[in-house]
Design a protein around this motif. Structure first.
Motif, mmCIF file in Angstrom:
data_model
loop_
_atom_site.group_PDB
_atom_site.id
_atom_site.type_symbol
_atom_site.label_atom_id
_atom_site.label_comp_id
_atom_site.label_asym_id
_atom_site.label_seq_id
_atom_site.Cartn_x
_atom_site.Cartn_y
_atom_site.Cartn_z
ATOM 1 N N GLN A 173 14.216 -6.679 1.273
ATOM 2 C CA GLN A 173 13.114 -5.767 1.960
ATOM 3 C C GLN A 173 13.594 -5.126 3.217
ATOM 4 O OE1 GLN A 173 10.598 -4.574 -0.132
ATOM 5 N NE2 GLN A 173 11.636 -5.632 -1.531
ATOM 6 N N CYS A 175 3.530 3.379 4.899
ATOM 7 C CA CYS A 175 4.210 1.998 4.846
ATOM 8 C C CYS A 175 4.123 1.289 3.482
ATOM 9 C CB CYS A 175 3.878 1.123 5.739
ATOM 10 S SG CYS A 175 2.018 0.641 5.796
ATOM 11 N N HIS A 214 12.618 1.351 7.551
ATOM 12 C CA HIS A 214 12.247 2.546 7.318
ATOM 13 C C HIS A 214 10.832 2.885 7.380
ATOM 14 C CE1 HIS A 214 12.714 6.592 5.838
ATOM 15 N NE2 HIS A 214 12.047 6.452 4.884
ATOM 16 N N ALA A 215 9.916 1.965 6.928
ATOM 17 C CA ALA A 215 8.345 2.090 7.040
ATOM 18 C C ALA A 215 8.137 2.254 8.530
ATOM 19 C CB ALA A 215 7.823 0.924 6.054
ATOM 20 N N ASP A 219 15.596 -3.251 4.788
ATOM 21 C CA ASP A 219 15.895 -1.849 5.032
ATOM 22 C C ASP A 219 14.424 -1.021 4.686
ATOM 23 O OD1 ASP A 219 18.363 -1.773 5.739
ATOM 24 O OD2 ASP A 219 19.319 -1.823 3.856
ATOM 25 N N ARG A 220 13.845 -1.357 3.735
ATOM 26 C CA ARG A 220 12.601 -0.480 3.355
ATOM 27 C C ARG A 220 11.453 -0.657 4.445
ATOM 28 N NH1 ARG A 220 10.857 -1.430 -2.779
ATOM 29 N NH2 ARG A 220 11.766 0.444 -3.423
ATOM 30 N N VAL A 221 11.662 -2.223 4.921
ATOM 31 C CA VAL A 221 10.517 -2.151 5.976
ATOM 32 C C VAL A 221 11.051 -1.510 7.410
ATOM 33 C CG1 VAL A 221 9.563 -3.979 7.418
ATOM 34 C CG2 VAL A 221 9.791 -4.292 5.050
ATOM 35 N N LEU A 251 6.352 3.307 1.229
ATOM 36 C CA LEU A 251 7.658 2.632 1.289
ATOM 37 C C LEU A 251 8.107 1.173 0.916
ATOM 38 C CD1 LEU A 251 8.169 4.879 4.453
ATOM 39 C CD2 LEU A 251 9.154 5.490 2.184
ATOM 40 N N ALA A 252 7.183 0.586 1.080
ATOM 41 C CA ALA A 252 7.501 -0.847 0.912
ATOM 42 C C ALA A 252 6.144 -1.453 0.264
ATOM 43 C CB ALA A 252 8.071 -1.514 2.236
ATOM 44 N N SER A 296 8.658 5.290 10.022
ATOM 45 C CA SER A 296 7.978 6.423 9.504
ATOM 46 C C SER A 296 6.440 6.359 9.630
ATOM 47 C CB SER A 296 8.179 6.320 7.921
ATOM 48 O OG SER A 296 9.697 6.376 7.567
#
Length: 63
Positions: free
Chosen positions: A43, A16, A49-50, A45-47, A19-20, A53
């Motif tokens: 943020q 994470c 994704h994190a 979309d990044r969060v 990614l962010a 993931s």
């Protein structure tokens, strides 16, 4: 949107953080810190994704 971490599940893999990095960080004890629990819109979309993931599913997202 709010993001949180379950410290009992997190193994500090830092996926994470990679990614962010504006939202997540590892402290000196290798414990994950959520720098921005209230996720800024830029943020989101990044969060998301994190959270998806995280190898231990230690992150929770409240939309």
């Amino acid at each position: 949107m709010k993001v949180s971490v379950d410290p009992l599940v997190c193994e500090a893999n830092a996926v994470c953080v990679g990614l962010a990095p504006e939202v997540f960080d590892l402290d000196d004890d290798d414990e994950l810190q959520v720098l921005m629990p209230d996720v800024p819109a830029d943020q989101a979309d990044r969060v998301r994704h994190a959270v998806r993931s995280c190898p231990k599913a230690a992150l929770a997202l409240e939309e």
